[in-house]
Motif scaffolding. Structure first.
Motif, PDB file in Angstrom:
ATOM      1  N   GLY A  34       0.808  -1.212   0.000  1.00  0.00           N
ATOM      2  CA  GLY A  34       0.000   0.000   0.000  1.00  0.00           C
ATOM      3  C   GLY A  34       0.842   1.262   0.000  1.00  0.00           C
ATOM      4  N   LYS A  35       0.249   2.354   0.467  1.00  0.00           N
ATOM      5  CA  LYS A  35       0.914   3.658   0.442  1.00  0.00           C
ATOM      6  C   LYS A  35       1.051   4.236   1.855  1.00  0.00           C
ATOM      7  N   ILE A  36       1.317   3.370   2.805  1.00  0.00           N
ATOM      8  CA  ILE A  36       1.422   3.810   4.193  1.00  0.00           C
ATOM      9  C   ILE A  36       2.620   4.733   4.351  1.00  0.00           C
ATOM     10  N   SER A  37       2.415   5.861   5.036  1.00  0.00           N
ATOM     11  CA  SER A  37       3.464   6.856   5.236  1.00  0.00           C
ATOM     12  C   SER A  37       4.655   6.247   5.959  1.00  0.00           C
ATOM     13  N   THR A  38       5.860   6.684   5.589  1.00  0.00           N
ATOM     14  CA  THR A  38       7.066   6.188   6.259  1.00  0.00           C
ATOM     15  C   THR A  38       7.159   6.693   7.693  1.00  0.00           C
ATOM     16  N   ALA A  39       6.354   7.701   8.036  1.00  0.00           N
ATOM     17  CA  ALA A  39       6.372   8.243   9.401  1.00  0.00           C
ATOM     18  C   ALA A  39       5.489   7.452  10.357  1.00  0.00           C
ATOM     19  N   VAL A  40       4.724   6.503   9.818  1.00  0.00           N
ATOM     20  CA  VAL A  40       3.807   5.735  10.660  1.00  0.00           C
ATOM     21  C   VAL A  40       4.588   4.844  11.620  1.00  0.00           C
ATOM     22  N   SER A  41       4.237   4.906  12.882  1.00  0.00           N
ATOM     23  CA  SER A  41       4.867   4.088  13.912  1.00  0.00           C
ATOM     24  C   SER A  41       3.782   3.601  14.866  1.00  0.00           C
TER      25      SER A  41
END
Length: 321
Positions: A298-305
């Motif tokens: 998918g296109k999940i943000s790299t900032a997601v934690s």
């Protein structure tokens, strides 16, 4: 591990993503990593989680939970259990008994959780108080009980929700996963130890910063992420009990619509626990999203934690950061 020249973070990730795998493995591996790079903070944290904590004041919040005090009393033609208001105790007992503190190492925590799950009926955890503490309870019993005869405290115990043993595992697993993912984003998932040591002071400071925003983050401050591509410096704005604002914030992070809808259904049927920790379904949802992020799905943000997702979900419940 291959050898002392490289540390493969993917091995730790694989352990953490398998909910049936003991946390002892990834904790031991990260303890080994901390020793290789001579990072005292990482070594100390993993050692305490492995062996247990010695002091209450160094115990993380996820290892504490509220508890009740029950006294078994006896008098003339009377024998019963009475709940004693902890707030009526004198210090130091008043402070000491407010919360149950789980000091044990991770293997004992996992054993306790397994026993609780096997017995099913027993969702409470009991601890007998030493006899030396009974005299401090006696005056309170005399105040709160109504009897024409003298009533004596025979024994006393604290009672807490046994789900704390599951919560501890969940917290450690998500915190470690968050830490490993951010460390991998910064240094790569196959870290060359010799290269890392050439800039040991600077690199270990980066590791410590990552620890402070993942492992050591108590959840009462802003969401801070240390990756190069992060663009989130404070808490997402979620309106309490507003499903649409929750959905919109998740979409901003690149979460797929199917996952957004699934979480919306979860939060409407599941509440936070007494310590404002996420419920089991919410925690499992967070782990699945992080797994997708790791695999590039998918296109999940790299900032997601894990911390960011927990912040978003708690925002729906009205917990501000």
């Amino acid at each position: 591990m291959e050898n002392e020249k490289n540390f493969i973070l993917q091995e730790v990730i694989n352990d953490l993503m398998d909910a049936d795998t003991s946390l002892l493995g990834p904790l031991m591996k990260l303890n080994y990593f901390g020793r290789l790079i001579k990072n005292q903070e990482l070594t100390d944290f993993t050692s305490k989680e492995i062996k247990g904590y010695e002091a209450r004041d160094e115990l993380p919040d996820y290892r504490k939970t509220m508890q009740r005090l029950i006294a078994h009393v006896r008098g003339y033609m009377i024998e019963q259990d009475v709940e004693v208001p902890i707030s009526m105790l004198e210090e130091p007992y008043k402070t000491a008994l407010q919360k149950m503190c789980v000091m044990n190492g991770i293997q004992v925590v996992e054993k306790m959780a397994n026993e609780m799950m096997e017995e099913k009926k027993h969702s409470e955890f009991y601890r007998q108080l030493p006899m030396e503490m009974l005299p401090s309870i006696q005056p309170i019993i005399e105040k709160i009980t109504k009897s024409s005869s003298r009533i004596f405290v025979q024994s006393a115990m604290t009672v807490a929700n046994a789900h704390i043993f599951l919560e501890i595992q969940s917290n450690i697993r998500t915190k470690l996963l968050d830490f490993v993912m951010e460390t991998g984003d910064k240094f790569g998932f196959n870290i060359e130890i010799e290269s890392f040591r050439k800039n040991s002071v600077e690199n270990n400071q980066i590791i410590n910063n990552i620890m402070n925003t993942t492992i050591n983050n108590s959840g009462d401050g802003n969401v801070l992420n240390t990756g190069d591509n992060n663009n989130i410096s404070n808490s997402p704005k979620i309106v309490k009990n507003d499903i649409e604002s929750l959905k919109n914030e998740l979409r901003k992070q690149g979460i797929e619509e199917q996952d957004v809808i699934e979480l919306a259904e979860i939060v409407q049927e599941e509440d936070l626990d007494e310590n404002n920790n996420l419920g089991e379904k919410s925690r499992n949802w967070v782990l699945r999203i992080l797994d997708k992020s790791m695999q590039g799905i998918g296109k999940i943000s790299t900032a997601v934690s894990a911390n960011l997702l927990a912040t978003i979900i708690k925002g729906y419940y009205g917990i501000d950061f």
